[in-house]
Design an enzyme around this catalytic site. Structure first.
Site, short mmCIF file in Angstrom:
data_model
loop_
_atom_site.label_atom_id
_atom_site.label_comp_id
_atom_site.label_asym_id
_atom_site.label_seq_id
_atom_site.Cartn_x
_atom_site.Cartn_y
_atom_site.Cartn_z
N GLY A 46 0.83 -1.20 0.00
CA GLY A 46 0.00 0.00 0.00
C GLY A 46 0.87 1.24 0.00
O GLY A 46 2.05 1.19 0.37
N GLN A 51 3.27 9.99 1.22
CA GLN A 51 4.54 9.27 1.13
C GLN A 51 5.31 9.62 -0.14
O GLN A 51 6.50 9.33 -0.25
CB GLN A 51 4.32 7.75 1.18
N CYS A 89 6.37 -0.18 6.99
CA CYS A 89 5.93 0.93 6.14
C CYS A 89 7.09 1.34 5.24
O CYS A 89 8.23 1.39 5.70
CB CYS A 89 5.51 2.10 7.04
N LEU A 90 6.78 1.62 3.98
CA LEU A 90 7.84 2.01 3.06
C LEU A 90 8.54 3.30 3.49
O LEU A 90 9.69 3.55 3.12
CB LEU A 90 7.28 2.19 1.64
N HIS A 131 -4.06 1.45 7.79
CA HIS A 131 -2.68 1.97 7.79
C HIS A 131 -2.56 3.14 6.80
O HIS A 131 -1.99 4.18 7.13
CB HIS A 131 -1.72 0.83 7.43
N GLU A 132 -3.11 2.95 5.60
CA GLU A 132 -2.95 3.99 4.57
C GLU A 132 -3.79 5.23 4.90
O GLU A 132 -3.34 6.36 4.69
CB GLU A 132 -3.32 3.45 3.19
N HIS A 135 -2.05 7.50 7.24
CA HIS A 135 -1.08 8.39 6.60
C HIS A 135 -1.73 9.72 6.20
O HIS A 135 -1.08 10.77 6.25
CB HIS A 135 -0.51 7.75 5.33
NI NI Z 1 2.88 3.23 5.54
#
Ligand code: NI
Length: 147
Positions: A46, A51, A89-90, A131-132, A135
């Protein structure tokens, strides 16, 4: 499509609240496509627009259930149950931790064609949606680690 540069923990943009998208136009569709390409390149499941440095309520998800979800203005309208599992998380390198999330969520969003969609999700997909969307409100999973 093009790869976008990722932002990492410590970058203040990840702590800001994203703005609602008023119209799904070609610019938003390009953003969605670029985010999908970037997510695949980085082996993520995701990605949220902050991000890649864009403060708009846009997320993409692929938890390998056969679907790529491109969501504009996603809102969780129902949630139930609980699951606890490890997240990463990226944007947060070299950290993982257990986070509690609802097992089931209903999310409403606008798709890339401007259609209103209501989706029932469970398990990993539900976790990823939570999670997304976090953000988009400046929240990182590290804020929610319970162990
Ligand atoms: Ni993330």
């Amino acid at each position: 499509m093009a790869l976008r540069n990722l932002r990492y923990e410590g970058d203040e943009i990840l702590r800001k609240k994203s703005k609602v998208v008023s119209v799904v136009d070609d610019k938003i569709r390009t953003l969605l496509d670029d985010m999908v390409e970037t997510m695949y390149e980085k082996d993520g499941v995701g990605l949220a627009a902050p991000q890649v440095g864009i403060l708009k309520r846009v997320i993409v998800i692929d938890v390998e259930d056969g679907n790529v979800y491109k969501m504009v203005n996603p809102v969780i309208t129902k949630k139930s149950g609980e699951q606890c599992a490890q997240e990463g998380c990226l944007s947060v390198r070299e950290k993982k931790g257990n986070v509690s999330r609802p097992m089931y969520v209903t999310v409403e969003y606008t798709d890339q064609d401007g259609n209103h969609v209501e989706l029932d999700a469970e398990g990993l997909l539900a976790r990823c949606i939570c999670h997304e969307i976090d953000h988009l409100d400046g929240i990182l999973f590290v804020d929610r680690i319970i162990s």
